[in-house]
Design a protein around this motif. Sequence first.
Motif, PDB file in Angstrom:
ATOM      1  N   PHE A  13     -73.598 -59.503 -57.747  1.00 22.23           N
ATOM      2  CA  PHE A  13     -74.767 -59.805 -56.915  1.00 22.23           C
ATOM      3  C   PHE A  13     -75.955 -60.021 -57.829  1.00 22.23           C
ATOM      4  O   PHE A  13     -76.119 -59.276 -58.794  1.00 22.23           O
ATOM      5  N   ILE A  22     -70.458 -55.538 -59.159  1.00 23.76           N
ATOM      6  CA  ILE A  22     -70.169 -54.566 -58.095  1.00 23.76           C
ATOM      7  C   ILE A  22     -68.673 -54.298 -57.970  1.00 23.76           C
ATOM      8  O   ILE A  22     -68.249 -53.154 -57.839  1.00 23.76           O
ATOM      9  N   GLY A  43     -72.067 -46.346 -52.354  1.00 26.51           N
ATOM     10  CA  GLY A  43     -72.543 -47.273 -53.377  1.00 26.51           C
ATOM     11  C   GLY A  43     -71.474 -47.722 -54.332  1.00 26.51           C
ATOM     12  O   GLY A  43     -71.728 -48.455 -55.281  1.00 26.51           O
ATOM     13  N   THR A  48     -68.582 -53.955 -49.814  1.00 22.65           N
ATOM     14  CA  THR A  48     -68.453 -55.260 -50.462  1.00 22.65           C
ATOM     15  C   THR A  48     -66.993 -55.703 -50.482  1.00 22.65           C
ATOM     16  O   THR A  48     -66.670 -56.856 -50.166  1.00 22.65           O
TER      17      THR A  48
HETATM   18  N1  LIG Z   1     -75.642 -58.672 -50.649  1.00 25.23           N
HETATM   19  C1  LIG Z   1     -75.961 -57.835 -51.671  1.00 25.23           C
HETATM   20  N2  LIG Z   1     -76.925 -58.173 -52.536  1.00 25.23           N
HETATM   21  C2  LIG Z   1     -77.248 -57.373 -53.562  1.00 25.23           C
HETATM   22  N3  LIG Z   1     -76.684 -56.181 -53.790  1.00 25.23           N
HETATM   23  C3  LIG Z   1     -75.707 -55.771 -52.940  1.00 25.23           C
HETATM   24  C4  LIG Z   1     -75.315 -56.581 -51.824  1.00 25.23           C
HETATM   25  N4  LIG Z   1     -74.335 -55.918 -51.159  1.00 25.23           N
HETATM   26  C5  LIG Z   1     -74.153 -54.761 -51.819  1.00 25.23           C
HETATM   27  N5  LIG Z   1     -74.965 -54.659 -52.885  1.00 25.23           N
HETATM   28  C6  LIG Z   1     -75.007 -53.561 -53.837  1.00 25.23           C
HETATM   29  O1  LIG Z   1     -73.701 -53.290 -54.227  1.00 25.23           O
HETATM   30  C7  LIG Z   1     -73.497 -51.906 -54.340  1.00 25.23           C
HETATM   31  C8  LIG Z   1     -72.306 -51.493 -53.456  1.00 25.23           C
HETATM   32  O2  LIG Z   1     -72.664 -51.627 -52.109  1.00 25.23           O
HETATM   33  P1  LIG Z   1     -71.648 -51.295 -50.941  1.00 25.23           P
HETATM   34  O3  LIG Z   1     -70.449 -52.150 -51.130  1.00 25.23           O
HETATM   35  O4  LIG Z   1     -72.384 -51.457 -49.688  1.00 25.23           O
HETATM   36  O5  LIG Z   1     -71.304 -49.791 -51.210  1.00 25.23           O
HETATM   37  P2  LIG Z   1     -70.594 -48.713 -50.250  1.00 25.23           P
HETATM   38  O6  LIG Z   1     -70.216 -49.423 -49.003  1.00 25.23           O
HETATM   39  O7  LIG Z   1     -69.453 -48.246 -51.030  1.00 25.23           O
HETATM   40  O8  LIG Z   1     -71.619 -47.677 -50.013  1.00 25.23           O
HETATM   41  C9  LIG Z   1     -74.773 -51.222 -53.931  1.00 25.23           C
HETATM   42  O9  LIG Z   1     -75.451 -50.845 -55.096  1.00 25.23           O
HETATM   43  C10 LIG Z   1     -75.505 -52.299 -53.208  1.00 25.23           C
HETATM   44  O10 LIG Z   1     -76.892 -52.144 -53.376  1.00 25.23           O
END
Ligand SMILES: Nc1ncnc2c1ncn2[C@@H]1O[C@H](COP(=O)(O)OP(=O)(O)O)[C@@H](O)[C@H]1O
Lengths: 229, 403
Positions: A13, A22, A43, A48
């Motif tokens: 990202f 990520i 996180g 994702t």
């Molecule tokens: N669309 C995006 N743009 C930028 N950063 C993202 C986006 N989606 C997720 N992130 C970042 O990726 C990391 C993992 O997020 P996420 O997959 O939501 O974690 P979880 O669901 O395991 O809590 C986090 O640090 C989040 O801020």
Amino acid sequence: MTFFRMEKINKFFPMGEEQAHILKDIDLTLEEGDYLSILGPSGSGKTTLMNIIGCLDVASSGRYILNDREIEDLTEAELAHIRSREIGFVFQDSQLLPRLTAQQNVELPLIYAGTSPAERRRRAQAMLERVELSDRMNHFPNQLSGGQQQRVAIARALVGGPSLLLADEPTGALDQKTGRQVMKLFGELNGEGRTVIMITHDTNIARNARRIVHIIDGELTEGGDAADV
Amino acid sequence: MFKKICGVLSMLVECVRMSLQNIFANRLRSFLTVLGILIGVAAVIALITTVNAFSGSLSDSFKTMGAGTLSVTVTGSDLKSGLSTKDLNALTELPAVEGVSPQESLRSRISHAGSHDTRIRVTGRSGSYFAKNEGLVSRGRPINVIDENNSSRVCLINSDVTETLFYGVDPLGETIYIDGMPFSVIGTLADDSAKSVTSIMNGSDEIVIPYTTAMKMNSVNVVTSLTVYLADGVDSDTANDELEEWFDALFSYEEDCYSIMSMSSIEDTMQSMLSMVSSLLAGIASIALVVGGIGIMNMMLTTVTERTAEIGLKKALGALPWQIQVQFLIESFLLSMIGGAAGIALGLGLSMFLCSMMSTDFLISVQAILLGFGFSAAVGIVFGWAPARKASRLNPIDALRSM
Ligand SMILES: Nc1ncnc2c1ncn2[C@@H]1O[C@H](COP(=O)(O)OP(=O)(O)O)[C@@H](O)[C@H]1O
Ligand SMILES: [Mg+2]
């Protein structure tokens, strides 16, 4: 039979000037009828990963083959088609539309799939019966408890007859007792032959699955059978 | 194929239902948003209906009174400043002409028995004018040839003058003073005595005296304004030509000595003036439509932002971009149509009121209603397009993350 196969999936990202890494080289294969739990701290990249599995998002690199189709090659319309026919989503918060009744919320995916109104009603009612909410069909979300809302969301995920149920922290907002009810429902659905993927940060919840993988900082490690955890 | 069409139709029905739900969930905001459209459509409708009704009644009255007459205004040349009695007689002899009725106007001080001293327009007319237009006199007698020949001091007065001067006393046989000269009242004018072209432009006659008397009072000995009555079966174009020939000869072929107007040419001029004014006003009113459209666009953009999560969810559940776009287009379309329908109702009410004020017949114009609906539909689609497109392009991931 293999349901899907992921090879060296990476996701970046943009974060300011840099690219945040990520998901890191994820390899994952899922058999049809499996019940998989993806366990990891907040996180770590769970949502994702789920978005990529559910064709809501595409990987930055790597291969993802779902039911013998290379996802990278598909158009947006084809992806939407897969989302509406083959995958049922249960999102982190139940995500019901507040101005629609339970039944109308469940009918939503069928509207975009072009199902006739009568058929829509029939299937939505059958699904709400399946999650034991036949007496709450005309209630609005704010008239339902958290557990009931989550069951409506599950009914909505299942109404299109998907082969894969994809749930992101389905018990995150529920108390232990309602959480157990939802887990029981997932167990039954898997028993009926549906492939289920459940994402959670809670080891106890993860144990309900037959197979667990761990994700930490975007790296996936096989966790073996649920019994070992 | 059939099933596919049914599917699309039932989706559209659902879109309409959900849009109405959204519109009515934000009642006040929706109302304020459509206010611009409402006012714009109401203004356009009221204008069109009122102008139509007015021009309809205008051409009706031109038809009833205008047939078979021409009106002539003489400016004269250096040698000849107007028509003498001899000229008038010669004019009457023309085959196309059945009769002529000269007129001469003046503004005078009017009083009765030392009472009021008001300034009023006094019109000098001939006996033939009364002979040609029945129903001008409500009581008493009209002006006749003897009055004309003698330049008698007799007059007819309308009800306004009667009221001002006589306070309910019977005016017949009484004497009034016009510029200090005594005139005896021989009759009263009927209320709707608008029977000549000039009366349409200037209002109806208030006091009528013999035109010969009026000429004396103005110290002129030639006629400069007259109505020509055409013989039966002569159309005004032919008569026009014949008169032009005669007048050209009379003024030794000098230019710009006279002008001949037919009712239809006057009506044409008035109608085109009317339609020019009305299209100008409609143009101004349609600015309100554009402003209304911008209001709708603004509200739709806000709505899209507010409902990002909903859009993301729907996309995640399999909604295609065009389906999302259609849903928002339907919403702005309906919003605009609701405003348009209210505007049409208001506009019709307004024009009904205006028509009754002008005492013309109110006619519902289907054309105007269709125009109102057309305008609001167009505004809804044109100004809803960009917001709907924005919604359809939202990335489901970003949309879901905004929840
Ligand atoms: N669309 C995006 N743009 C930028 N950063 C993202 C986006 N989606 C997720 N992130 C970042 O990726 C990391 C993992 O997020 P996420 O997959 O939501 O974690 P979880 O669901 O395991 O809590 C986090 O640090 C989040 O801020
Ligand atoms: Mg998450």
